[in-house]
Design an enzyme around this catalytic site. Structure first.
Site, PDB file in Angstrom:
ATOM      1  N   HIS A   1      -2.787  -2.763  -5.636  1.00 55.21           N
ATOM      2  CA  HIS A   1      -2.682  -1.509  -5.182  1.00 55.21           C
ATOM      3  C   HIS A   1      -1.030  -1.204  -5.177  1.00 55.21           C
ATOM      4  O   HIS A   1      -0.469  -2.186  -4.788  1.00 55.21           O
ATOM      5  CB  HIS A   1      -3.407  -1.195  -3.823  1.00 55.21           C
ATOM      6  CG  HIS A   1      -3.203   0.334  -3.442  1.00 55.21           C
ATOM      7  ND1 HIS A   1      -2.232   0.590  -2.658  1.00 55.21           N
ATOM      8  CD2 HIS A   1      -4.295   1.387  -3.785  1.00 55.21           C
ATOM      9  CE1 HIS A   1      -2.382   1.848  -2.486  1.00 55.21           C
ATOM     10  NE2 HIS A   1      -3.568   2.331  -2.833  1.00 55.21           N
TER      11      HIS A   1
ATOM     12  N   VAL B   1       0.845  -0.018  -2.646  1.00 54.48           N
ATOM     13  CA  VAL B   1       1.524  -0.561  -1.394  1.00 54.48           C
ATOM     14  C   VAL B   1       1.712  -2.239  -1.302  1.00 54.48           C
ATOM     15  O   VAL B   1       2.427  -2.619  -0.582  1.00 54.48           O
ATOM     16  CB  VAL B   1       0.976  -0.030  -0.317  1.00 54.48           C
ATOM     17  CG1 VAL B   1       1.208   1.413  -0.114  1.00 54.48           C
ATOM     18  CG2 VAL B   1      -0.211  -0.498  -0.026  1.00 54.48           C
ATOM     19  N   LYS B   2       0.779  -2.865  -2.318  1.00 53.53           N
ATOM     20  CA  LYS B   2       0.836  -4.137  -2.323  1.00 53.53           C
ATOM     21  C   LYS B   2       2.028  -4.875  -2.741  1.00 53.53           C
ATOM     22  O   LYS B   2       2.761  -4.004  -3.621  1.00 53.53           O
ATOM     23  CB  LYS B   2      -0.240  -4.818  -3.196  1.00 53.53           C
ATOM     24  CG  LYS B   2      -1.596  -4.488  -2.451  1.00 53.53           C
ATOM     25  CD  LYS B   2      -2.034  -4.740  -1.004  1.00 53.53           C
ATOM     26  CE  LYS B   2      -3.239  -4.550  -0.644  1.00 53.53           C
ATOM     27  NZ  LYS B   2      -3.824  -3.367  -0.759  1.00 53.53           N
ATOM     28  N   THR B   3       2.542  -6.014  -2.869  1.00 50.05           N
ATOM     29  CA  THR B   3       3.550  -6.912  -3.377  1.00 50.05           C
ATOM     30  C   THR B   3       3.887  -6.651  -4.866  1.00 50.05           C
ATOM     31  O   THR B   3       4.720  -6.182  -5.155  1.00 50.05           O
ATOM     32  CB  THR B   3       3.759  -8.248  -3.104  1.00 50.05           C
ATOM     33  OG1 THR B   3       3.578  -8.399  -1.625  1.00 50.05           O
ATOM     34  CG2 THR B   3       5.032  -8.951  -3.559  1.00 50.05           C
TER      35      THR B   3
END
Length: 414
Positions: free
Chosen positions: A201, A203-205
């Protein structure tokens, strides 16, 4: 001469993707090509993920929730089979069990880290054993915030009780767990877990827009996951059951032919998403290093607010690739509610979020399983607040966020 007002700094969200020109070029190249879905970019991304995790197989899919659901389906849960899930996680971890027909046993968590560790797992297993019902078939630890739970200890306990371990690493791409001998291993390597699930997603790294994956070292599970993400369809000769329909006179499978031995889903991922994910994966070390630097800066900056504000407890079993930066705040001692803190931070240009509302408190699960007393999960939830953390930030952004929090709480930093 008219004085020009200083420009306001941009709003700092709690999380955000970092998309660069090479990422855009990679996606554009796919759009100009012949494949948009289930093509060479998917295979290349899966190979890259195997390289990062050191797993034998990686099965990319539509999103992190799909990854969890596929893993749950591959467990062959029968109605009433139980799965232990920590209460401090996103809804999808527990929901995947229910969607696959299983029942959830919620485990408590460490009050200062939010992680389900061996003592909480042992308590949940004992509670399940004392209640009527089918045995616990699987255990799903969550590597919350990017910190790894003590995977060797959890795996040993799961093996002792004859259950399968599947870890939820939605927050933890690039994180490493510590083996009993002290060496670090990448999360998702398949040495201690039957399957590991990931999310990509924004907002993930690593961002793919939406995207997920399951890693495993088990050949049978890998093939099963591949079928389940594509309607349960099979085209391989050895899997054909209707042999009179499947094979041509020369013994080869008819070119149009497929079979479905079990119900699957359309959880395929596109070449568009995987082109972005592959480009991002090449930057994983840079992104994780920057997130660690920012987390270290936060740790130093909030020391002035101790004991009102503290970082979450650090796991000795982990070298985290931080996904979020949560704090523990004594809102009662500060004389201000969490909602007021979030609203005032937002007014100051600082985003924040809560990770997470304990899932056992959700109406669906309360109605199904009744009220549960999980004091560690509830203590963690009562105090946690996540400040901005993403690779495009710099140390000045950290200082701005901490200064805003200090002002909201009525503290003056030295």
């Amino acid at each position: 001469m008219r004085k020009i007002a200083p420009k306001e700094p941009p709003f700092l969200p709690y999380g955000q993707q970092l998309i660069e020109e090479d990422d855009i070029a990679a996606v554009a190249q796919v759009l100009r090509g012949d494949w948009l879905t289930t093509g060479p970019a998917v295979a290349a991304f899966e190979q890259a993920l195997c390289g990062v995790t050191e797993a034998k197989h990686a099965i990319a899919c539509a999103n992190g929730t799909a990854a969890l659901h596929l893993a749950a389906l591959a467990l062959d849960l029968e109605p009433g089979d139980r799965v232990v899930v920590p209460s401090v996680t996103f809804l999808a971890t527990a929901n995947a069990v229910r969607l696959a027909g299983g029942e959830v046993v919620f485990a408590d968590c460490e009050a200062d880290s939010g992680l389900m560790e061996a003592p909480q797992l042992a308590e949940a297993l004992a509670r399940a054993a004392a209640a009527p019902g089918r045995p616990v078939k699987a255990v799903v630890p969550v590597h919350l915030t990017g910190q790894c739970a003590d995977l060797p200890a959890l795996a040993a306990l799961a093996a002792e009780h004859g259950t399968t371990l599947v870890d939820d690493a939605a927050h933890a791409i690039g994180s490493r767990y510590r083996e009993a001998g002290g060496s670090d291993r990448p999360i998702g390597d398949g040495r201690l877990s039957a399957m590991t699930t990931f999310s990509f997603h924004p907002v993930k790294t690593i961002a793919m827009g939406e995207g997920g994956a399951v890693t495993t070292n088990d050949d049978h599970l890998a093939r099963r996951l591949q079928r389940l993400r594509n309607h349960g369809m099979a085209r391989e000769p050895l899997e054909m059951q209707n042999r009179d329909l499947a094979f041509d006179a020369d013994g080869s499978v008819n070119p149009w032919y497929y079979e479905m031995a079990e119900v699957g889903l359309n959880y395929r991922v596109t070449d568009i998403q995987c082109a972005l994910g592959l480009s991002q994966m090449k930057k994983l070390e840079r992104f994780t290093s920057q997130r660690r630097r920012l987390a270290d800066r936060y740790d130093r900056a909030i020391a002035a607010l101790d004991p009102l504000v503290r970082p979450i407890a650090r796991s000795a079993a982990s070298r985290p690739a931080w996904h979020i930066y949560p704090l523990l705040i004594d809102f009662d001692a500060a004389g201000i509610s969490r909602a007021q803190v979030m609203k005032q931070l937002s007014a100051a240009g600082i985003g924040s979020q809560v990770h997470y509302i304990p899932v056992h408190l959700q109406p669906y699960y309360r109605q199904r399983y009744g009220a549960l007393d999980l004091p560690g999960a509830q203590a963690y939830y009562a105090r946690t607040l996540s400040l901005p953390l993403f690779a495009a930030m710099d140390e000045e952004d950290v200082d701005r966020a901490v200064a805003a929090l200090s002002q909201v709480l009525g503290h003056t930093q030295p």
